[in-house]
Structures are given as structure tokens and as C-alpha cells.
Design a protein around this motif. Structure first.
Motif, PDB file in Angstrom:
ATOM      1  N   GLY A  26      -9.667   0.957   2.151  1.00  0.00           N
ATOM      2  CA  GLY A  26     -10.031   0.001   1.114  1.00  0.00           C
ATOM      3  C   GLY A  26      -9.979  -1.433   1.583  1.00  0.00           C
ATOM      4  O   GLY A  26      -9.642  -1.727   2.739  1.00  0.00           O
ATOM      5  N   ARG A  27     -10.332  -2.325   0.670  1.00  0.00           N
ATOM      6  CA  ARG A  27     -10.309  -3.766   0.943  1.00  0.00           C
ATOM      7  C   ARG A  27      -9.764  -4.510  -0.256  1.00  0.00           C
ATOM      8  O   ARG A  27      -9.878  -4.055  -1.379  1.00  0.00           O
ATOM      9  N   GLY A  28      -9.204  -5.673   0.006  1.00  0.00           N
ATOM     10  CA  GLY A  28      -8.614  -6.483  -1.056  1.00  0.00           C
ATOM     11  C   GLY A  28      -7.175  -6.806  -0.719  1.00  0.00           C
ATOM     12  O   GLY A  28      -6.743  -6.713   0.437  1.00  0.00           O
ATOM     13  N   GLU A  29      -6.413  -7.196  -1.723  1.00  0.00           N
ATOM     14  CA  GLU A  29      -5.001  -7.470  -1.512  1.00  0.00           C
ATOM     15  C   GLU A  29      -4.279  -6.175  -1.134  1.00  0.00           C
ATOM     16  O   GLU A  29      -4.621  -5.102  -1.634  1.00  0.00           O
ATOM     17  N   PRO A  30      -3.282  -6.238  -0.252  1.00  0.00           N
ATOM     18  CA  PRO A  30      -2.615  -5.013   0.193  1.00  0.00           C
ATOM     19  C   PRO A  30      -1.774  -4.374  -0.909  1.00  0.00           C
ATOM     20  O   PRO A  30      -1.129  -5.064  -1.699  1.00  0.00           O
ATOM     21  N   LEU A  31      -1.783  -3.040  -0.933  1.00  0.00           N
ATOM     22  CA  LEU A  31      -1.023  -2.253  -1.898  1.00  0.00           C
ATOM     23  C   LEU A  31      -0.336  -1.127  -1.146  1.00  0.00           C
ATOM     24  O   LEU A  31      -0.995  -0.256  -0.569  1.00  0.00           O
ATOM     25  N   LEU A  32       0.987  -1.134  -1.149  1.00  0.00           N
ATOM     26  CA  LEU A  32       1.800  -0.137  -0.469  1.00  0.00           C
ATOM     27  C   LEU A  32       2.166   0.967  -1.459  1.00  0.00           C
ATOM     28  O   LEU A  32       2.620   0.686  -2.568  1.00  0.00           O
ATOM     29  N   LEU A  33       1.985   2.231  -1.058  1.00  0.00           N
ATOM     30  CA  LEU A  33       2.287   3.380  -1.908  1.00  0.00           C
ATOM     31  C   LEU A  33       3.436   4.184  -1.307  1.00  0.00           C
ATOM     32  O   LEU A  33       3.370   4.597  -0.144  1.00  0.00           O
ATOM     33  N   VAL A  57      -5.282  -0.232   0.572  1.00  0.00           N
ATOM     34  CA  VAL A  57      -4.254   0.740   0.204  1.00  0.00           C
ATOM     35  C   VAL A  57      -3.591   1.313   1.452  1.00  0.00           C
ATOM     36  O   VAL A  57      -4.269   1.843   2.334  1.00  0.00           O
ATOM     37  N   ILE A  58      -2.265   1.220   1.505  1.00  0.00           N
ATOM     38  CA  ILE A  58      -1.486   1.759   2.613  1.00  0.00           C
ATOM     39  C   ILE A  58      -0.514   2.792   2.035  1.00  0.00           C
ATOM     40  O   ILE A  58       0.482   2.432   1.397  1.00  0.00           O
ATOM     41  N   ASP A  96       1.436  -9.509   4.115  1.00  0.00           N
ATOM     42  CA  ASP A  96       2.117 -10.653   3.504  1.00  0.00           C
ATOM     43  C   ASP A  96       2.447 -10.336   2.049  1.00  0.00           C
ATOM     44  O   ASP A  96       1.601 -10.446   1.169  1.00  0.00           O
ATOM     45  N   ARG A  97       3.666  -9.877   1.813  1.00  0.00           N
ATOM     46  CA  ARG A  97       4.138  -9.554   0.462  1.00  0.00           C
ATOM     47  C   ARG A  97       3.106  -8.712  -0.286  1.00  0.00           C
ATOM     48  O   ARG A  97       2.463  -9.162  -1.230  1.00  0.00           O
ATOM     49  N   PRO A  98       2.949  -7.442   0.098  1.00  0.00           N
ATOM     50  CA  PRO A  98       1.983  -6.590  -0.580  1.00  0.00           C
ATOM     51  C   PRO A  98       2.414  -6.273  -2.004  1.00  0.00           C
ATOM     52  O   PRO A  98       3.588  -6.434  -2.377  1.00  0.00           O
ATOM     53  N   HIS A  99       1.467  -5.828  -2.812  1.00  0.00           N
ATOM     54  CA  HIS A  99       1.824  -5.128  -4.034  1.00  0.00           C
ATOM     55  C   HIS A  99       2.444  -3.798  -3.613  1.00  0.00           C
ATOM     56  O   HIS A  99       2.144  -3.275  -2.532  1.00  0.00           O
ATOM     57  N   VAL A 100       3.286  -3.227  -4.472  1.00  0.00           N
ATOM     58  CA  VAL A 100       3.867  -1.926  -4.137  1.00  0.00           C
ATOM     59  C   VAL A 100       3.919  -1.061  -5.385  1.00  0.00           C
ATOM     60  O   VAL A 100       4.202  -1.548  -6.488  1.00  0.00           O
ATOM     61  N   ALA A 101       3.568   0.208  -5.198  1.00  0.00           N
ATOM     62  CA  ALA A 101       3.717   1.202  -6.262  1.00  0.00           C
ATOM     63  C   ALA A 101       4.479   2.382  -5.679  1.00  0.00           C
ATOM     64  O   ALA A 101       4.234   2.794  -4.543  1.00  0.00           O
ATOM     65  N   GLY A 102       5.419   2.914  -6.445  1.00  0.00           N
ATOM     66  CA  GLY A 102       6.215   4.029  -5.966  1.00  0.00           C
ATOM     67  C   GLY A 102       6.498   5.018  -7.072  1.00  0.00           C
ATOM     68  O   GLY A 102       6.497   4.672  -8.254  1.00  0.00           O
ATOM     69  N   ASN A 103       6.743   6.257  -6.670  1.00  0.00           N
ATOM     70  CA  ASN A 103       7.040   7.339  -7.602  1.00  0.00           C
ATOM     71  C   ASN A 103       8.413   7.920  -7.277  1.00  0.00           C
ATOM     72  O   ASN A 103       8.697   8.217  -6.117  1.00  0.00           O
ATOM     73  N   LEU A 108      12.102   3.692  -6.989  1.00  0.00           N
ATOM     74  CA  LEU A 108      13.356   2.977  -6.749  1.00  0.00           C
ATOM     75  C   LEU A 108      13.215   2.035  -5.557  1.00  0.00           C
ATOM     76  O   LEU A 108      13.633   0.870  -5.619  1.00  0.00           O
ATOM     77  N   LEU A 109      12.622   2.502  -4.465  1.00  0.00           N
ATOM     78  CA  LEU A 109      12.398   1.654  -3.301  1.00  0.00           C
ATOM     79  C   LEU A 109      11.495   0.470  -3.647  1.00  0.00           C
ATOM     80  O   LEU A 109      11.724  -0.656  -3.190  1.00  0.00           O
ATOM     81  N   ALA A 110      10.468   0.725  -4.447  1.00  0.00           N
ATOM     82  CA  ALA A 110       9.564  -0.355  -4.845  1.00  0.00           C
ATOM     83  C   ALA A 110      10.324  -1.441  -5.607  1.00  0.00           C
ATOM     84  O   ALA A 110      10.132  -2.641  -5.374  1.00  0.00           O
ATOM     85  N   LEU A 111      11.194  -1.030  -6.526  1.00  0.00           N
ATOM     86  CA  LEU A 111      11.977  -2.001  -7.287  1.00  0.00           C
ATOM     87  C   LEU A 111      12.944  -2.765  -6.385  1.00  0.00           C
ATOM     88  O   LEU A 111      13.158  -3.968  -6.565  1.00  0.00           O
TER      89      LEU A 111
END
Length: 286
Positions: A26-33, A57-58, A96-103, A108-111
Motif C-alpha cells: 500500500g501507500r500513504g501514511e504508515p500503519l503497523l498491524l 500497511v506493515i 516516523d511515528r506510524p499509526h498502529v492497530a493491534g488485536n 495492548l502493545l499498540a496502547l
């Protein structure tokens, strides 16, 4: 297609090498999963293509899970160390300070990454750490039972069960509300991932002392909970909202503990909306 990156993480015995496997699209701002305990990055496959229309998306395999090797001697699987690992991971990939989503564990790691101000927004799906003692004991008991079963089942039986919706229900109904939606290949792969996870036992042991009790100030935070979560019951979301008062608490109707499979479109929208949020100014104290 997955790739790996290696980097050094500080420890009491000096910098230690860590290798992490990940896939990027993907492209755009980075998002860590970030996935949960015993799972692997493919847990995010149902939503990755949707997210990739707006985000770089990483999706990663946590150390000791999926294709990522375990941590070296001198590094523990506790929350502080794993947070340091992903801080170093982001530096290695020049994120550089990605967005992050976690399950689950990943939530917990995302928070925690948000609390350390290493990311620009957090979306946590049924995050661990907001349990009572009884709820934690229950969840850990279920996880240990799942691990035991995955290690005892012969592969031919797992493959046979995965070919029917009823069999996929037997194998995955603890984490999915709609297990029939999961492909046979995915069910076989994640059963093997749970059985072979070298970091499972140490990660679970470290979780016995975990209780998330701090606010995550200055960042947009979304906490989302499936209404049919059988592992971490949804009242834990209310506790998360009390601890992180400016968080957006979202209900995921009909979704289980890993909602990415149960309603990909809804979960992708929640993650993207969370990464677009701008916090209003904090109210001034009198």
C-alpha cells in the motif's frame, strides 16, 4: 510476500540482535498491524487490501510467533521489552511515528506504544490488560487449552476438519464469531502457528503481571470490542474507556475476539477512521 529486518535492542547484557518478519503493501501514511498471542500476521489478511488503499500497511509477526524467530537470550517477552523491540523496528524501517492497530496482545502493545509516544494514533481491538483477575485466569486457561489441542492434533486431522464449516467451527470458534468465513488454508496455517509458536509460553507467563492502568494522552485512541468476544469479554472495553477517558469506544456487532475475520469492512473502517481522528484541545482547568 514477507521479508525480514534485523536490528539491535538494548538489554542488561548489551545490545542484542532481533529479527522480525513482516509484509508491507500500500501507500500513504504508515500503519503497523500487531496480532495476538499464538497468532501470526496473516490474521490481518481479511482487512489488509482495504487498508492498503489509504495506508502503507506493515503487518508483522511478533517475536517468537509466525515467521519471526524468538528473542535471543538476555531479552524477555515482557511488555517493556516488546515495546522496545517495536520502537527499534520502526527505526530500522524508518517509520516516523506510524499509526498502529493491534488485536488482543497486539492491542495492548499498540496502547503501550501510544503511551510511549512512539506512534501517531492507536486502534486497539479487544486489547489485553483490562481484565479482572478472574477474567485473566479464564482467558489464560482457554489459551492454554487451545495451545494444547493445537499441539496434539495430527496435521491430517486438522486439514480434514478445515474442509467443512463445522470443522472450522471446532478449530476456531473461540476467537471467531463466524469461523465458517475463514478459509480452510488459513485455519490450517493458524493452527500450526499456534502449535509452533516458540514465544507462546514465555509471553503468557509475562502476562500474569500485566494490568494496563495509564492514560494515553495526546493521541487519538480507539478501543473496539466485538459483541461476541468469548475470550476477553466486552465489559473490559468499559474499563478501558474509564482508564483512557478520551478514547473512542466502538462496538463491533456480531464480531468475536479476532474481528478482522468476522466483519472485515467494519474493522477496516474503524481502523481508518481511528487513524484520521484529530483530538480536540484538552479542556482547560479552572
Amino acid at each position: 510476500m514477507s521479508t525480514t529486518v534485523s536490528f539491535k535492542v538494548p538489554s542488561a547484557k548489551g545490545p542484542q540482535p532481533v529479527t522480525v518478519s513482516y509484509a508491507r503493501v500500500g501507500r500513504g501514511e504508515p500503519l503497523l498491524l500487531l496480532h495476538g498471542i499464538g497468532h501470526h500476521r496473516q490474521a490481518w489478511d481479511p482487512v489488509v487490501d482495504i487498508l492498503a488503499t489509504e495506508r502503507d500497511v506493515i503487518a508483522v509477526d511478533l517475536p517468537g510467533f509466525g515467521a519471526s524467530p524468538g528473542l535471543p537470550e538476555g531479552l524477555s517477552y515482557d511488555l517493556a521489552t516488546t515495546t522496545s523491540v517495536f520502537g527499534a523496528f520502526c527505526e530500522a524501517l524508518e517509520l516516523d511515528r506510524p499509526h498502529v492497530a493491534g488485536n488482543s496482545l497486539g492491542g495492548l502493545l499498540a496502547l503501550e506504544l501510544g503511551r510511549e509516544q512512539l506512534v501517531r494514533s492507536v486502534t486497539a481491538l479487544s486489547p489485553a490488560g483490562f481484565w479482572s483477575r478472574a477474567e485473566r485466569r479464564y482467558a489464560f486457561g482457554v489459551l492454554l487449552a487451545m495451545r494444547h489441542i493445537s499441539r496434539r492434533l495430527p496435521l491430517p486431522l486438522v486439514e480434514q476438519l478445515s474442509r467443512s464449516a463445522a470443522g472450522r467451527t471446532v478449530l476456531t470458534s473461540t476467537i471467531y464469531a463466524r469461523p465458517g468465513l475463514r478459509s480452510p488454508e488459513a485455519v490450517v496455517a493458524e493452527t500450526l502457528a499456534l502449535a509452533q509458536a516458540t514465544g507462546f509460553d514465555a509471553t503468557l507467563r509475562s502476562g500474569t503481571a500485566v494490568q494496563f492502568g495509564d492514560d494515553v494522552p495526546g493521541l487519538p485512541v480507539t478501543v473496539a470490542w466485538g459483541t461476541r468476544d468469548m475470550l476477553l469479554v466486552r465489559r473490559q472495553g468499559v474499563r478501558a474507556k474509564q482508564i483512557i477517558p478520551r478514547a473512542r469506544l466502538v462496538r463491533l456487532p456480531g464480531c468475536g475476539h479476532c474481528p478482522m475475520n468476522d466483519d472485515p469492512a467494519l474493522v477496516a473502517r474503524v481502523i481508518l477512521d481511528g487513524s484520521r481522528r484529530v483530538l480536540p484541545p484538552s479542556p482547560r482547568r479552572p
